[in-house]
Design a protein around this motif. Structure first.
Motif, short mmCIF file in Angstrom:
data_model
loop_
_atom_site.label_atom_id
_atom_site.label_comp_id
_atom_site.label_asym_id
_atom_site.label_seq_id
_atom_site.Cartn_x
_atom_site.Cartn_y
_atom_site.Cartn_z
N LEU A 170 0.84 -1.20 0.00
CA LEU A 170 0.00 0.00 0.00
C LEU A 170 0.88 1.25 0.00
O LEU A 170 0.64 2.20 -0.74
CB LEU A 170 -0.93 0.02 1.22
N GLU A 171 1.90 1.21 0.84
CA GLU A 171 2.82 2.34 0.94
C GLU A 171 3.48 2.61 -0.41
O GLU A 171 3.64 3.77 -0.82
CB GLU A 171 3.88 2.08 2.00
N ALA A 172 3.86 1.57 -1.12
CA ALA A 172 4.52 1.74 -2.42
C ALA A 172 3.60 2.44 -3.42
O ALA A 172 4.05 3.32 -4.17
CB ALA A 172 4.97 0.39 -2.96
N LEU A 173 2.32 2.08 -3.44
CA LEU A 173 1.40 2.76 -4.36
C LEU A 173 1.30 4.24 -4.03
O LEU A 173 1.25 5.08 -4.93
CB LEU A 173 0.01 2.13 -4.31
N VAL A 174 1.28 4.56 -2.75
CA VAL A 174 1.15 5.96 -2.32
C VAL A 174 2.44 6.73 -2.59
O VAL A 174 2.42 7.80 -3.21
CB VAL A 174 0.76 6.03 -0.83
N LYS A 175 3.57 6.20 -2.15
CA LYS A 175 4.84 6.92 -2.26
C LYS A 175 5.39 6.95 -3.68
O LYS A 175 5.87 7.98 -4.13
CB LYS A 175 5.88 6.29 -1.34
N ASP A 176 5.33 5.83 -4.37
CA ASP A 176 6.01 5.73 -5.65
C ASP A 176 5.12 6.03 -6.86
O ASP A 176 5.64 6.35 -7.92
CB ASP A 176 6.59 4.32 -5.82
N TYR A 177 3.81 5.93 -6.70
CA TYR A 177 2.93 6.07 -7.86
C TYR A 177 1.83 7.12 -7.68
O TYR A 177 0.97 7.26 -8.54
CB TYR A 177 2.32 4.72 -8.24
#
Length: 87
Positions: free
Chosen positions: A59-66
């Protein structure tokens, strides 16, 4: 095992992931897994069995990276993509 709210977050995660792939912002779900040190087979299982516990780092990756909105991802409210601070 997740409750109904967790299942809804899972569904929004996959909606956002599929949208990023279809728009070309992300090459593939496989590429997303490789970037985030997660097995593709586990991602497939999460999609098929949305009541499984969800790894929060994805979830964090979708928020931070995308640029996916954390508010939308967790609550379903607002826009899927965060508004730019410079708009």
């Amino acid at each position: 095992m997740q409750n109904d709210k967790g299942v809804e977050i899972n569904q929004r995660f996959f909606y956002a992931l599929d949208k990023l792939v279809s728009e070309g912002s992300l090459k593939s779900a496989r590429a997303f897994c490789m970037e985030n040190d997660y097995l593709v087979t586990n991602l497939s299982r999460l999609r098929k069995e949305p009541s499984r516990e969800f790894p929060l780092h994805l979830l964090e990756a979708l928020v931070k990276d995308y640029g996916v909105s954390g508010d939308w991802l967790l609550t379903g409210k607002g826009h899927i993509i965060k508004k730019s601070l410079y708009m």
